[in-house]
Design a protein around this motif. Structure first.
Motif, short mmCIF file in Angstrom:
data_model
loop_
_atom_site.label_atom_id
_atom_site.label_comp_id
_atom_site.label_asym_id
_atom_site.label_seq_id
_atom_site.Cartn_x
_atom_site.Cartn_y
_atom_site.Cartn_z
N TRP A 242 0.82 -1.21 0.00
CA TRP A 242 0.00 0.00 0.00
C TRP A 242 0.86 1.26 0.00
CZ3 TRP A 242 0.17 3.78 3.76
CH2 TRP A 242 0.83 3.46 4.94
N LEU A 243 2.08 1.16 0.52
CA LEU A 243 2.95 2.33 0.61
C LEU A 243 3.33 2.89 -0.77
CD1 LEU A 243 5.46 1.82 3.57
CD2 LEU A 243 3.92 3.75 3.20
N ASP A 244 3.28 2.04 -1.79
CA ASP A 244 3.48 2.60 -3.13
C ASP A 244 2.22 2.48 -3.98
OD1 ASP A 244 4.27 0.10 -5.24
OD2 ASP A 244 4.71 -0.30 -3.15
N GLU A 245 1.61 1.32 -4.03
CA GLU A 245 0.44 1.17 -4.90
C GLU A 245 -0.72 2.06 -4.46
OE1 GLU A 245 0.51 -0.08 -7.62
OE2 GLU A 245 1.86 -1.78 -7.73
N GLY A 246 -0.99 2.10 -3.16
CA GLY A 246 -2.10 2.89 -2.66
C GLY A 246 -1.84 4.38 -2.72
N ILE A 247 -0.65 4.80 -2.28
CA ILE A 247 -0.31 6.22 -2.34
C ILE A 247 -0.28 6.68 -3.79
CG2 ILE A 247 1.52 7.90 -1.91
CD1 ILE A 247 2.19 6.34 0.63
N ASN A 248 0.24 5.83 -4.66
CA ASN A 248 0.29 6.18 -6.08
C ASN A 248 -1.11 6.28 -6.67
OD1 ASN A 248 1.72 6.72 -8.53
ND2 ASN A 248 1.19 4.67 -9.20
N GLN A 249 -2.01 5.39 -6.26
CA GLN A 249 -3.39 5.47 -6.74
C GLN A 249 -4.04 6.78 -6.30
OE1 GLN A 249 -4.77 3.24 -8.78
NE2 GLN A 249 -6.69 4.38 -8.94
N TYR A 250 -3.74 7.21 -5.11
CA TYR A 250 -4.23 8.50 -4.61
C TYR A 250 -3.76 9.64 -5.51
CZ TYR A 250 -3.82 12.70 -1.63
OH TYR A 250 -3.83 13.98 -1.14
N TYR A 251 -2.48 9.62 -5.87
CA TYR A 251 -1.97 10.68 -6.73
C TYR A 251 -2.47 10.55 -8.16
CZ TYR A 251 0.86 13.07 -3.33
OH TYR A 251 1.26 13.81 -2.25
N GLU A 252 -2.70 9.33 -8.60
CA GLU A 252 -3.28 9.16 -9.94
C GLU A 252 -4.62 9.88 -10.03
OE1 GLU A 252 -6.18 6.11 -11.84
OE2 GLU A 252 -4.33 5.05 -11.39
N THR A 253 -5.47 9.70 -9.02
CA THR A 253 -6.79 10.35 -9.05
C THR A 253 -6.66 11.87 -9.03
OG1 THR A 253 -7.10 10.32 -6.63
CG2 THR A 253 -7.81 8.38 -7.86
N ARG A 254 -5.67 12.37 -8.32
CA ARG A 254 -5.46 13.82 -8.28
C ARG A 254 -5.02 14.35 -9.63
NH1 ARG A 254 -2.36 15.79 -2.85
NH2 ARG A 254 -2.14 17.60 -4.25
N VAL A 255 -4.03 13.70 -10.23
CA VAL A 255 -3.54 14.15 -11.53
C VAL A 255 -4.64 14.05 -12.59
CG1 VAL A 255 -1.86 13.76 -13.37
CG2 VAL A 255 -1.17 13.50 -10.98
N MET A 256 -5.29 12.92 -12.66
CA MET A 256 -6.31 12.71 -13.68
C MET A 256 -7.47 13.69 -13.53
SD MET A 256 -5.43 10.42 -15.87
CE MET A 256 -7.03 10.24 -16.66
#
Length: 529
Positions: A242-256
């Protein structure tokens, strides 16, 4: 395990030569070949990470080595890679790092030499069919290796890659490498798509899919985000995915959402749209069993399912909830601090939470307690769900008194039937809110009256229920719990509000959409006929 003839003392180094042969499968689980397309990942012996006492969870110095697991990448240390590749001379090559030399060997092959610094993996790709396209973003050379039949979609890769670079630069930290390669997998090799390696990512596009369905953008933004979360901040994905996949998913939603629109970033069809966070949240809220495992479980233990929905989606949802509670500026400050403190290192859950516990009190005092352990205990280590419900609203007219009363020493007789025309009505209003889930979070309730007046009531959300009472000359119109939609981790928004007069607009909205699609379907049928 390699036994040494003598120990390596502190400050000393050792040179190891390892002979190995890697047999490529037909594209499977991120690596392999398909016709003249080759994607070479997870292909060489990876040396484990030596964790000194106090690093992550090491009580004493130890080697952390895991076998390869299908869901995760190897955990490895940062280093310098110098790699010589020999390929057919007509093949276009893409790889981690930068090309420092290329030589025609005169026998139908060529030698390509790549150099990469401060990376913990090396991957490469080669194909005779690649169409190479290049654009520049500040200090970063963006190279897209495109399938020629889909060349017209290359602009989508460039646009989304630049959006990622711009956003992360502003909200997280500087991308330190001079290049980024985006690989468009061959038709029939989709298993190699959607992967991240230092300075090289694989994306994925489909012929005939227009920009209304932003698959290419979502995959590109997500995989680029991994250049930060797992690439630059090197957590152990085996143990704490979760430290990379989950945090990265959070930022994906922000960027998109901020690039393509909060209501249309994922898909944007006439009458049918969705933002990327909306898509992400539905992955979690739509789970059949949301309690199947805690997010913090090691990746290989999700044997009954739930890995993707929990590790990716639920983490993004609890991160967004935290952002809305703390505020975007505070959240950005915390994440920038975490990135700067742990880039090119190996943090763990404890290190991540420590940054929140350090900085939140500086901006919010004790508003959220002495620390945020209570929050992470619930959303990260527990399996409970969050569900607040606006249980009921009512306004009852207060009856006027009838009879004779002593008022200031004088007898006054009242008659409701005679006095009603000369006195204003009054109503007792009651609002009941309940907590159906086990997760406890602070929230508020917004009460709206018929004359337009509103009252916002804070609630700590700890109890199973609470009520708010008012005596006013106007009746209640509606009420809503969590009016700012801060608690996006709440699994059911449908029970968050009550109204005295249900609105008819929503049913007409969806009826019109349904008729719109029926009309288009019938029009298409008439053209085919």
């Amino acid at each position: 395990r390699v036994p040494l003839s003598k120990p390596v003392l502190p400050g000393q180094t050792i040179r190891l030569s390892i002979d190995f042969t890697a047999k490529l499968p037909r594209i499977f689980a991120r690596t392999g070949y398909y016709q003249n397309y080759y994607m070479i990942g997870q292909w060489f012996p990876k040396i484990g990470v030596y964790e000194a006492a106090g690093q992550r969870y090491a009580v004493k110095g130890q080697w952390n080595c895991h076998q390869f697991h299908a869901n995760t990448e190897f955990y490895a240390d940062y280093g310098v890679y110098d790699v010589d590749l020999t390929v057919p001379k007509e093949y276009v090559v893409g790889a981690t790092g930068i090309l420092v030399g290329e030589k025609d060997l005169g026998n139908g092959t060529k030698a390509a030499t790549y150099h990469a610094e401060d990376v913990h993996d090396f991957a490469w790709t080669a194909s005779a069919s690649y169409l190479e396209l290049v654009e520049q973003w500040r200090h970063v050379k963006i190279r897209v290796l495109m399938q020629p039949q889909r060349a017209h979609q290359a602009k989508r890769y460039f646009e989304s890659a630049k959006a990622g670079l711009e956003y992360f630069d502003a909200h997280v930290g500087r991308y330190p490498y001079p290049n980024l390669t985006v690989v468009d997998p061959a038709y029939g090799a989709s298993g190699a798509g959607g992967m991240e390696y230092p300075t090289l990512i694989t994306a994925g596009s489909m012929w005939g899919v227009g920009t209304s369905l932003r698959i290419a953008e979502i995959v590109t933004v997500h995989e680029f985000g991994h250049e930060y979360w797992y690439g630059l901040v090197g957590n152990n994905e085996f143990e704490e995915a979760w430290l990379d996949e989950g945090i990265n998913q959070y930022y994906e939603t922000r960027v998109m959402n901020e690039t393509y629109g909060s209501k249309s970033a994922a898909w944007d069809f006439p009458g049918f749209t969705a933002g990327d966070f909306e898509r992400t949240r539905s992955g979690y809220t739509g789970m059949r069993n949301k309690k199947i495992a805690p997010i913090a479980a090691p990746a290989w233990t999700f044997k009954a399912g739930g890995y993707g929905d929990l590790t990716y989606q639920k983490t993004a949802v609890f991160m967004t909830t935290l952002e809305r509670l703390l505020g975007r500026p505070v959240m950005d400050t915390i994440m920038k601090t975490y990135f700067e403190r742990w880039k090119f290192k190996h943090p763990c859950e404890r290190d991540f939470i420590a940054v929140f516990n350090e900085l939140v009190p500086k901006y919010h005092g004790t508003k959220f307690g002495q620390n945020l352990d209570w929050y992470f205990d619930q959303v990260l280590r527990g399996t409970d769900v969050c569900d607040y419900e606006l249980r009921s609203i009512e306004s009852k007219e207060v009856a006027s008194p009838i009879g004779t009363f002593d008022v200031g020493g004088k007898k006054v007789t009242t008659d409701a039937s005679k006095d009603s025309a000369n006195s204003g009505k009054s109503y007792d209003t009651r609002v009941v809110v309940t907590r159906l889930g086990e997760i406890k979070l602070p929230t508020s309730v917004l009460v709206h009256f018929e004359n337009g007046d509103e009252i916002r009531e804070p609630w700590d959300g700890q109890g199973r229920w609470t009520e708010f009472r008012y005596r006013r000359p106007e009746k209640i119109a509606w009420a809503i719990v969590d009016p700012d939609t801060a608690l996006v981790i709440d699994v059911n928004f449908n029970n968050n509000s009550k109204t005295m007069e249900p609105a008819r607009a929503p049913i007409w909205k969806y009826t019109i959409k349904f008729l719109f699609w029926i009309q288009n379907f019938l029009s298409l049928g008439s053209m085919i006929g």
